[in-house]
Design an enzyme around this catalytic site. Structure first.
Site, mmCIF file in Angstrom:
data_model
loop_
_atom_site.group_PDB
_atom_site.id
_atom_site.type_symbol
_atom_site.label_atom_id
_atom_site.label_comp_id
_atom_site.label_asym_id
_atom_site.label_seq_id
_atom_site.Cartn_x
_atom_site.Cartn_y
_atom_site.Cartn_z
ATOM 1 C CB ALA A 211 -0.917 -0.015 1.213
ATOM 2 C CG ASN A 212 -0.013 4.655 -1.789
ATOM 3 O OD1 ASN A 212 -0.793 5.459 -1.292
ATOM 4 N ND2 ASN A 212 -0.272 4.024 -2.931
ATOM 5 N NE ARG A 213 4.742 6.756 4.812
ATOM 6 C CZ ARG A 213 4.850 5.922 5.843
ATOM 7 N NH1 ARG A 213 3.833 5.772 6.675
ATOM 8 N NH2 ARG A 213 5.966 5.260 6.037
ATOM 9 C CB ALA A 277 -1.427 7.325 -4.267
#
Ligand code: C5P
Length: 402
Positions: A211-213, A277
């Site tokens: 995942a990402n932030r 994102a």
């Protein structure tokens, strides 16, 4: 935004979701709106005119050929004396009739005679929503300026099947009504927008993912700001912890491939703003069982595969929206990278922002962006994400209308 004092003609067609229309009537009335109910024959199989009339504190119209309901060509009057017609639930059948101008009962005759805006809240089995005939009808209705709220994803009441088809909740419908009837200028009225937001989750095995932030704050704020300007917005969101924006159709997805499918299914549109994102890579071979540590074995190697580029696909799509805006979150060479992206992705504008950790932008509430186009670069002052969203929505409206 309020519905106080507004006169709503509520058409209830025959679906299990009709029980939610009772709550919708209650929610509208407690906010000061008046509701005139019209029920199709099938609707009366699900909820009774008695219950609907009692909650609306109004006569329930059911019959095209009724001597009392029709004494002064009632279907024409009904179609005029209100601020908005809401069809909730809207069955596939009634949508087909509206799309094709049929008028063989009171509800469809009122709809054909209308001169006021129309909002539909579809509710049907996911297979019916997916059917080519329904898709054609939905496209026709959209082209005719009909507004949609939902359908939402979820489990169907009758079959337990999951997919798109659940009627929007009463409060979501109230918010969509309020947004439509808001007296503020609506430069995006009649325009369709698709927004992506949040991260994607790319599974490694059933319990782990990459995942990402991204928090989804910026994309969600943009979807809300576009809706406020009157756009009919579909927000395709990756997994986030923030609530769905009001007045927007939200489709929740997990992975990039699902996000792409949801975005292309939402076409055609007048504008697309891709804020998500999206993970650039997924795990090439996702394990169908949890990967276990084994004594003496070294750590597993993850082989990655490239994900589809959603912005690029939309930017080069045969149904490309007239206005396509992407984001470019970079930690270095922000402007140079943004310029490259314009061409590579077929975007009209790239909103560039520096997401170096020291900026606190990723996951934070403020943003500092530059609008990059083929004509040049326009830096915007540091603002909170809601303000960026409002400015971008106004910018999009100006580009689409001007
Ligand atoms: O190439 P990069 O990921 O930096 O581009 C960012 C822009 O492209 C954003 O608008 C993002 O939503 C979009 N994007 C996408 N699909 C991907 C990767 C990025 O839509 N797979």
């Amino acid at each position: 935004m309020t519905v106080s004092g507004k006169r709503i003609l509520l058409i209830i067609s025959g679906g299990i979701a009709a029980y939610k229309s009772l709550d919708l009537i209650r929610r509208l009335r407690e906010r000061g709106a008046s509701v005139t109910p019209v029920m199709t024959r099938a609707a009366q199989e699900f909820v009774t005119p008695l219950a609907v009339g009692a909650l609306a504190a109004a006569h329930v119209f059911t019959d095209l050929f009724s001597r009392t309901d029709e004494q002064d060509v009632g279907h024409i009057r009904l179609a005029r004396d209100h601020d908005l017609i809401v069809v909730a639930p809207a069955t596939a059948d009634l949508m087909a009739k509206i799309a094709n101008g049929l008028a063989d009962d009171l509800a469809s005759a009122v709809l054909l005679a209308r001169r006021i805006p129309l909002l539909v809240a579809p509710a049907m089995n996911p297979a019916m929503w997916d059917n080519a005939a329904t898709r054609r009808n939905v496209a026709t209705l959209r082209a005719d300026g009909v507004h949609f709220i939902g359908p939402m994803a979820g489990e169907m009441a009758e079959s337990g099947e999951a997919g798109l088809g659940r009627m929007a909740e009463p409060l979501e419908i109230v918010a969509a009504i309020a947004a439509l009837l808001d007296d503020q200028p609506k430069p995006l009225m009649g325009k369709r927008a698709i927004v992506t937001s949040g991260p994607t989750h790319e599974p490694i095995d059933p319990v782990r993912y990459i995942a990402n932030r991204s928090s989804g704050r910026q994309g969600h704020a943009i979807a809300a700001a576009l809706a406020k300007l009157g756009a009919d917005v579909t927000l395709v969101s990756g997994p986030v912890t923030i609530p769905d924006p009001k007045g927007v159709t939200v489709i929740h997805v997990e992975r990039a491939a699902e996000m792409l499918a949801a975005v292309t299914a939402a076409l055609p549109a007048d504008l697309a703003i891709m804020v998500a994102a999206v993970a650039d890579w997924r795990v090439a071979e996702e394990s169908d069982r949890k990967i276990k540590k084994k004594p003496g074995e070294s750590a597993p190697t993850l082989v990655m595969a490239e994900n589809p580029d959603i912005l690029k696909t939309i930017g080069h799509h045969e149904q490309r929206p007239r206005l396509v805006i992407g984001f470019a979150a970079e930690t270095n060479d922000v402007l140079a990278n943004a310029r490259v992206k314009l061409d590579k992705k077929g975007a009209d504008y790239i909103v560039a922002n520096d997401v170096s950790p020291e900026t606190g932008i990723m996951g934070g509430t403020r943003n500092s962006v530059k609008i990059v186009s083929r004509e040049g670069v326009e830096p915007w002052p540091d603002m909170d994400k809601d303000a960026v969203a409002q400015k971008l929505a106004a910018f999009a409206a100006e580009k689409l209308n001007g």
